[in-house]
Write a protein that holds these residues in place. Structure first.
Motif, PDB file in Angstrom:
ATOM      1  N   ILE A   4       4.260   8.852   3.484  1.00  0.00           N
ATOM      2  CA  ILE A   4       3.850  10.145   4.041  1.00  0.00           C
ATOM      3  C   ILE A   4       4.709  11.323   3.590  1.00  0.00           C
ATOM      4  CG2 ILE A   4       3.797  11.490   6.215  1.00  0.00           C
ATOM      5  CD1 ILE A   4       2.343   9.148   7.500  1.00  0.00           C
ATOM      6  N   ARG A   5       6.006  11.190   3.706  1.00  0.00           N
ATOM      7  CA  ARG A   5       6.842  12.344   3.370  1.00  0.00           C
ATOM      8  C   ARG A   5       6.876  12.603   1.863  1.00  0.00           C
ATOM      9  NH1 ARG A   5      12.114  13.597   2.490  1.00  0.00           N
ATOM     10  NH2 ARG A   5      12.873  15.578   3.340  1.00  0.00           N
ATOM     11  N   GLY A   6       6.899  11.518   1.110  1.00  0.00           N
ATOM     12  CA  GLY A   6       6.926  11.669  -0.344  1.00  0.00           C
ATOM     13  C   GLY A   6       5.671  12.343  -0.885  1.00  0.00           C
ATOM     14  N   VAL A   7       4.532  12.059  -0.277  1.00  0.00           N
ATOM     15  CA  VAL A   7       3.266  12.607  -0.757  1.00  0.00           C
ATOM     16  C   VAL A   7       3.015  14.008  -0.211  1.00  0.00           C
ATOM     17  CG1 VAL A   7       0.743  12.325  -0.675  1.00  0.00           C
ATOM     18  CG2 VAL A   7       2.200  10.357  -1.135  1.00  0.00           C
ATOM     19  N   SER A   8       3.342  14.224   1.064  1.00  0.00           N
ATOM     20  CA  SER A   8       2.974  15.490   1.703  1.00  0.00           C
ATOM     21  C   SER A   8       4.149  16.456   1.860  1.00  0.00           C
ATOM     22  CB  SER A   8       2.385  15.221   3.093  1.00  0.00           C
ATOM     23  OG  SER A   8       3.405  14.797   3.978  1.00  0.00           O
ATOM     24  N   GLY A   9       5.362  15.941   1.750  1.00  0.00           N
ATOM     25  CA  GLY A   9       6.532  16.787   1.986  1.00  0.00           C
ATOM     26  C   GLY A   9       6.805  16.995   3.466  1.00  0.00           C
ATOM     27  N   LYS A  10       5.971  16.415   4.317  1.00  0.00           N
ATOM     28  CA  LYS A  10       6.147  16.602   5.761  1.00  0.00           C
ATOM     29  C   LYS A  10       6.720  15.341   6.404  1.00  0.00           C
ATOM     30  CE  LYS A  10       4.625  20.654   5.539  1.00  0.00           C
ATOM     31  NZ  LYS A  10       5.447  21.807   5.860  1.00  0.00           N
ATOM     32  N   ASP A  47       0.800  -1.213   0.000  1.00  0.00           N
ATOM     33  CA  ASP A  47       0.000   0.000   0.000  1.00  0.00           C
ATOM     34  C   ASP A  47       0.844   1.279   0.000  1.00  0.00           C
ATOM     35  OD1 ASP A  47      -2.493   1.132  -0.311  1.00  0.00           O
ATOM     36  OD2 ASP A  47      -2.873   1.339   1.834  1.00  0.00           O
ATOM     37  N   VAL A  48       1.984   1.204  -0.652  1.00  0.00           N
ATOM     38  CA  VAL A  48       2.778   2.413  -0.873  1.00  0.00           C
ATOM     39  C   VAL A  48       2.117   3.190  -2.004  1.00  0.00           C
ATOM     40  CG1 VAL A  48       5.008   3.261  -1.723  1.00  0.00           C
ATOM     41  CG2 VAL A  48       4.924   1.410  -0.037  1.00  0.00           C
ATOM     42  N   ASN A  49       2.051   4.489  -1.856  1.00  0.00           N
ATOM     43  CA  ASN A  49       1.470   5.365  -2.879  1.00  0.00           C
ATOM     44  C   ASN A  49       2.152   5.147  -4.238  1.00  0.00           C
ATOM     45  OD1 ASN A  49       2.184   8.157  -4.276  1.00  0.00           O
ATOM     46  ND2 ASN A  49       0.118   8.326  -3.452  1.00  0.00           N
ATOM     47  N   LEU A  50       1.362   5.176  -5.302  1.00  0.00           N
ATOM     48  CA  LEU A  50       1.878   4.868  -6.642  1.00  0.00           C
ATOM     49  C   LEU A  50       3.034   5.775  -7.065  1.00  0.00           C
ATOM     50  CD1 LEU A  50       1.608   3.254  -9.324  1.00  0.00           C
ATOM     51  CD2 LEU A  50      -0.087   4.951 -10.051  1.00  0.00           C
ATOM     52  N   ASP A  51       2.883   7.077  -6.867  1.00  0.00           N
ATOM     53  CA  ASP A  51       3.951   8.005  -7.252  1.00  0.00           C
ATOM     54  C   ASP A  51       5.220   7.756  -6.444  1.00  0.00           C
ATOM     55  OD1 ASP A  51       2.277   9.206  -9.040  1.00  0.00           O
ATOM     56  OD2 ASP A  51       1.681  10.831  -7.686  1.00  0.00           O
ATOM     57  N   LEU A  63      10.667   5.599  -6.108  1.00  0.00           N
ATOM     58  CA  LEU A  63      11.628   4.690  -5.468  1.00  0.00           C
ATOM     59  C   LEU A  63      12.292   3.786  -6.509  1.00  0.00           C
ATOM     60  CD1 LEU A  63       9.648   3.565  -2.260  1.00  0.00           C
ATOM     61  CD2 LEU A  63      11.863   4.717  -2.274  1.00  0.00           C
ATOM     62  N   ILE A  64      11.467   3.239  -7.394  1.00  0.00           N
ATOM     63  CA  ILE A  64      11.981   2.331  -8.422  1.00  0.00           C
ATOM     64  C   ILE A  64      12.933   3.074  -9.369  1.00  0.00           C
ATOM     65  CG2 ILE A  64      11.297   0.938 -10.432  1.00  0.00           C
ATOM     66  CD1 ILE A  64      10.713  -0.326  -7.690  1.00  0.00           C
ATOM     67  N   GLN A  78      -1.639   4.086   2.561  1.00  0.00           N
ATOM     68  CA  GLN A  78      -1.343   5.311   1.816  1.00  0.00           C
ATOM     69  C   GLN A  78      -2.393   6.394   2.030  1.00  0.00           C
ATOM     70  OE1 GLN A  78      -1.809   5.510  -2.443  1.00  0.00           O
ATOM     71  NE2 GLN A  78      -2.374   3.348  -2.507  1.00  0.00           N
ATOM     72  N   ALA A  79      -3.573   6.033   2.546  1.00  0.00           N
ATOM     73  CA  ALA A  79      -4.576   7.061   2.869  1.00  0.00           C
ATOM     74  C   ALA A  79      -4.012   8.020   3.919  1.00  0.00           C
ATOM     75  CB  ALA A  79      -5.868   6.421   3.374  1.00  0.00           C
ATOM     76  N   ALA A  80      -3.134   7.504   4.786  1.00  0.00           N
ATOM     77  CA  ALA A  80      -2.502   8.360   5.799  1.00  0.00           C
ATOM     78  C   ALA A  80      -1.671   9.447   5.123  1.00  0.00           C
ATOM     79  CB  ALA A  80      -1.629   7.522   6.730  1.00  0.00           C
ATOM     80  N   ALA A  81      -1.083   9.109   3.998  1.00  0.00           N
ATOM     81  CA  ALA A  81      -0.237  10.069   3.282  1.00  0.00           C
ATOM     82  C   ALA A  81      -1.079  11.160   2.628  1.00  0.00           C
ATOM     83  CB  ALA A  81       0.613   9.349   2.245  1.00  0.00           C
TER      84      ALA A  81
END
Ligand code: GDP
Length: 366
Positions: free
Chosen positions: A332-338, A44-48, A53-54, A297-300
């Motif tokens: 979380i950090r990748g999606v939100s920057g936080k 459940d890692v966010n797609l982007d 990462l890949i 990923q909903a947390a992100a």
């Protein structure tokens, strides 16, 4: 139970594809990247985030000679580790809102202070990694207490986190570094400035006026950890409660106020407006979103939504003890920057830890 069983088996699969090759080629890494990608998405890692990462692992691996003394798969896993570490914030995250400027993946400072092994093959976790959890602290000489505002959806563990954070900040630092043989100077250079300052005098503030039970819960928590709780029942405006709590703290010699705010079932404009008003009233040094790791990923995306609506400085990721996938921690950090600043690892008040990206990366890779 390994957090990313899937990823571990993907990496075992990787090992087979590299047998004896001296250089990593597109053909030799492609199947590996594919199974790692699948494992990330299953976790459940966010797609982007998974794609980034890949891409990063490919960039770090492609065309590289396999280093002496290591196998190709070890090198591949190290590339994966480095990417995960960068994605989750690497080393030290600056205080308050300043964390955005290290998004370029430059974590040399952190390496110098902590692991210091970034460019080598070693990836075992040091006993002295710099925590991402640096909390703003005004210091005893500044006017007024430091204010930490907690926000989040109902059930995320916000009230519990308020108690945990109060206990964490009130406790003296455990001097576990003495045993590692560092001199006092070394210790203060590498660590002291980075650790959230503790041994604080904390006042908890109950500003969740919609649930009387939440106020009572915080009062009980406060008593159990011997931290005073400021509350005015349910008939006073939350922004006013928070403002008065800060006033009481200033008058009473508290140096930190932790404000527990209301949560809702869903993100709604009313909740955001209330938070903005509480923020304006107390000008918090930290606004932390409490998010449930089990929501993946909903947390992100939730973190990103709260950040754009009210502005946050970081997240507390709760229920990590029950999360067997890891999607939230990675995304979380990748999606939100936080950054994630703390993690909740159980129901007890002592079950709070600073977030160590390097430990998390190691745990993920098994
Ligand atoms: P709030 O509605 O956001 O204030 O949530 P609460 O603080 O009341 O917590 C909701 C539930 O989650 C409670 O049963 C807590 O004991 C539980 N909880 C909170 N944090 C953690 C954690 O880190 N791990 C586990 N396993 N449970 C937690």
């Amino acid at each position: 139970l390994n957090m990313f069983d899937q990823l571990s088996s993907a990496l075992t699969e990787v090992a087979r594809n590299f047998g004896g090759k001296q250089r990593m080629t597109e053909t030799s890494i492609q199947p590996a990247l594919k199974s790692v990608r699948r494992a990330l998405l299953d976790a459940d890692v966010n797609l982007d985030v998974a794609t980034a990462l890949i891409d990063g692992v490919r960039r770090r691996s492609l065309g590289r000679e396999v280093m002496k003394g290591v196998t190709a798969e070890q090198q591949f896993v190290k590339a994966m580790y480095d990417e995960l570490l960068d994605m989750m914030g690497g080393g030290v995250v600056a205080m308050g809102d300043d964390d955005d400027d290290d998004d370029d993946g430059n974590f040399d400072d952190a390496a110098a202070g902590g692991r210091g092994k970034r460019n080598k093959m070693k990836m075992s976790t040091s006993s002295l990694p710099p925590p991402a959890a640096t909390l703003a602290y005004r210091g005893p000489n500044e006017v007024g207490p430091s204010v930490i505002l907690l926000a989040g959806l109902q059930g995320a563990g916000k009230t519990t986190a308020a108690g945990k954070l109060a206990l964490y900040l009130k406790e003296r630092e455990v001097d576990s570094y003495a045993v590692s043989g560092m001199s006092d100077d070394e210790r203060s250079n590498t660590l002291a400035s980075r650790l959230p300052k503790r041994n604080r005098r904390v006042l908890l503030c109950a500003a969740d006026v919609y649930r009387p039970a939440a106020i009572e819960q915080l009062e009980i928590l406060g008593r159990s950890i011997d931290v005073d709780v400021f509350s005015l029942g349910t008939d006073v405006d939350p922004a006013e409660i928070a403002r008065l709590a800060v006033e009481k703290a200033r008058a009473g010699g508290y140096d930190t106020v932790v404000v527990d705010t209301a949560g809702r079932q869903v993100v709604d404009e009313e909740l955001m407006e209330e938070l903005r008003r509480v923020k304006r009233a107390v000008k918090p040094d930290e606004t932390l979103l409490v998010v449930d790791a089990m929501t993946g990923q909903a947390a992100a995306s939730l973190t990103a939504a709260f950040d754009s609506a009210v502005g946050i400085t970081g997240a507390i990721l709760t229920k990590l003890d029950g999360d067997s996938r890891g999607g939230a921690a990675v995304s979380i950090r990748g999606v939100s920057g936080k950054p994630i600043k703390f993690v909740g690892v159980g129901e007890r008040t002592q079950d709070l830890e600073p977030f160590y990206p390097d430990r998390m990366a190691s745990r993920i890779l098994g």
